[in-house]
Structures are given as C-alpha cells and as structure tokens.
Design a protein around this motif. Sequence first.
Motif, short mmCIF file in Angstrom:
data_model
loop_
_atom_site.label_atom_id
_atom_site.label_comp_id
_atom_site.label_asym_id
_atom_site.label_seq_id
_atom_site.Cartn_x
_atom_site.Cartn_y
_atom_site.Cartn_z
N UNK A 107 35.14 27.67 39.24
CA UNK A 107 35.12 29.01 39.73
C UNK A 107 36.42 29.97 39.44
N UNK A 108 36.24 31.20 38.89
CA UNK A 108 37.39 32.04 38.33
C UNK A 108 37.62 33.10 39.43
N UNK A 109 38.80 33.37 39.89
CA UNK A 109 38.89 34.03 40.97
C UNK A 109 39.91 35.22 40.54
N UNK A 110 39.66 36.69 40.23
CA UNK A 110 40.59 37.48 39.58
C UNK A 110 41.76 38.04 40.79
N UNK A 112 44.42 41.18 42.20
CA UNK A 112 44.49 42.65 42.65
C UNK A 112 43.87 43.61 41.52
N UNK A 113 43.00 44.47 41.80
CA UNK A 113 42.54 45.55 40.59
C UNK A 113 41.61 44.98 39.72
N UNK A 114 41.68 43.60 39.66
CA UNK A 114 40.66 43.02 38.22
C UNK A 114 39.29 42.79 38.73
N UNK A 115 38.84 42.08 37.84
CA UNK A 115 37.33 41.72 38.02
C UNK A 115 36.80 40.63 37.17
N UNK A 116 35.76 40.27 37.23
CA UNK A 116 34.94 39.26 36.24
C UNK A 116 35.82 39.29 34.70
N UNK A 117 35.38 40.71 34.18
CA UNK A 117 35.83 40.67 32.73
C UNK A 117 37.31 40.61 32.50
N UNK A 118 38.19 40.44 33.44
CA UNK A 118 39.76 39.95 33.22
C UNK A 118 39.86 38.71 32.76
#
Length: 375
Positions: A107-110, A112-118
Amino acid sequence: MGVGVTAPLSHSVGLVRLQFQHTTQKKSGLGKVLLGHKYHHNSISIISNCASSTTTTTATSSTSGGSVSEVSELRESCNKWQWKGQYSINYFVSHSSSSSNSNPPILLVHGFGASIPHWRRNIRTLEQNFTVYAIDLLGFGASDKPAGFSYNMETWAQLILDFLDEIVQKPTVLIGNSVGSLACVIAASESSRSLVRGLVLINCAGGMNNKAIVDDWRIKLLLPLLWLVDFLLSQRGIASAIFERVRKRDNLRNILLSVYGNKESVDEELVEIIMEPTYDAGALDAFVSIVTGPPGPSPVQLMPRISLPVLLLWGDQDTFTPLDGPVGKYFSSLPSQLPNVSLFVLEGVGHCPHDDRPELVHEKLLPWLAHLPAS
C-alpha cells in the motif's frame, strides 16, 4: 506551501520552512556534499553510496515511466471506497503480473499535497511482482475533502487500518512518504502482523506540520513567522487569498524545485498532479486545517513499539526533514538501536525520493521486499 521567508507573505505558507532550511544549510556549510560526507564519515554500514547524477538521469528516462498517458490511466483505473459510510476515498489497485501469490501486497501512501499519481514512477516496477494498492488520503487527490473537517494524523492512520481490514484483507507492506510515512508509523504501532507485514518510510515527517519540531534552531527562528501564518489563515478572506497565490503554477513549480534534488523530475505533469486537486471544493479547508492543526504523535515515541521489519530511505538533500535536523538524526540512529530497522541514505535526492530518483529507491526497496521474513 511557500518558497522562502524573504518572499511575500503569500509565498510563505505551508512549506515556507523548506526554503528557509535550504538557505540556512548553505550558509552553515551543510550543503549536499558536506552533508553526504558527514554521514559516510560516521561509518553507518547500512548507508550506501548511490549512483552519479548522469547515471540516474538515464535510468529515469528509460525505466521509470510516468508518462502523461500512464498518469491518465492511473486516474481512470481508480476505485471508490466509502469509509465509515460517509467519506468517498479514492484508491488504485494493480494485481501482480507474476504467477506467484506468495508476495505480500503493498500500500502506497502519499505525502502532503500529493496523491496517487505521485507514485507514477514506481507502480509499474512494483506491480511486476506485487499486488500494489495506492490511496488518496482524506483531504487529498480525488478523495473527499469535507468542509470544516479537522484533519489530524490519527484520522489518516485509522483510514489506513480500515482500508487494510476492509479492502486489502491481507498482511500488507506499508510504503509512505513524508506525512504519509508518519501515518503508516502510527498505523503500524497500533496494528498487528495480521494487518501490517512491513514498513517502508521514505523521508518520514516528524509531524503533520513543523509544530512538532521544537528543538531545531532553524524552526525556532522560523516560529514567529509560523505563528503569524496560523493567525492569518484563521481569517477566511486572507486564507483564501494566500491559497490562491500558493496554488499558482509557477509558485508550485518553484516549491517543487526546492524540494527535489533532481530538477529534471520536476516536470509539468508533476506540477499538474499537485495543482489539480487544489481546485476541488474543500481543498482550502484541508490546507488550513493541516497547516494550523496539531502535529500529532511523535515517531520518537512510536518507533520503539514496532517490531516489524522497517526500511528507511532518506534523501540527503531533504530540506524539510534534513539528516542533521532532529527528525533525521533520530531516524539515522535507529539501526544501531533496533535490529528490525535498516537505513539507506540516497545521495543527490530531496524529500520525495520515489519520484525524485525512483531508480535509487527501487535499487534498495526491491531486495528488501524480496527478503522479508515469511508471515
């Protein structure tokens, strides 16, 4: 977000401390070369020399992916999960192309200010041998941003645990960046091996914001400005004007350039990944709440509770959580104190190594994942 303490106030919110720390490091001789030599001189055996910038640039262009079409496919492939019956949470899943099902899911957890595409430059590599999940935390990306919600680290940690319990339903390796790392630490400290199999922290934050870091002289110098920012953000009209200024494309690009070691990774696609969700309803409330809210539990109290395998990856050019700051020093000391912790310092890399120089992250991450003890 912000670009420096000497800039106009509207440039001095959120990540303003990044440029301040970057500047003070240069003045005190703690630039990238000296900082890197400092830690190798201390002979921490698990810290590695990494490839040169010439080599890594080539690897990024040839193997890291992250094209516009791939990011579009990521977004289009996402699913929605109703958390607690009221919040829509955006997530992505890609099942392993390998015939073996013995590897744990990831599980990838971004941050601050980011999201899945990061994670655009990581998913394709990881999905070759692992089922990969990625999540937009509440308040970010395409997940809900409820008006007036009081964001805190504990909420995000509980969201992660509930997601593992309801969606993944297998012991999972958590991989987080920045505040996403800290949310994973909190989740792992409150969970058991039935939910969490291992923990990968990429430049872990010390808190939801810098209020947690009270023993760094750089933060002490910056505190009056941070208090002023908190006061200004409590005024709705001022907060809205600041937010409008912060999310302008050129300002975001400058912020990202101050955070990344490899400037070539700061492309227009990355700027768009950060900028697009800021126009969602509730984005201003999320920004204000996170910047002005409580910092949350400290990793110093949480890490000793965790007996799971832990991999620490740290960019030596991180100006947000620098290696010579209290958070960086604490995590650097852990391998000598806790046998379950491994650390690699990545040279020439900033606060977001997975997107900054993904090939260096994969070089250390993939062997560590391959040697995880059986559950």
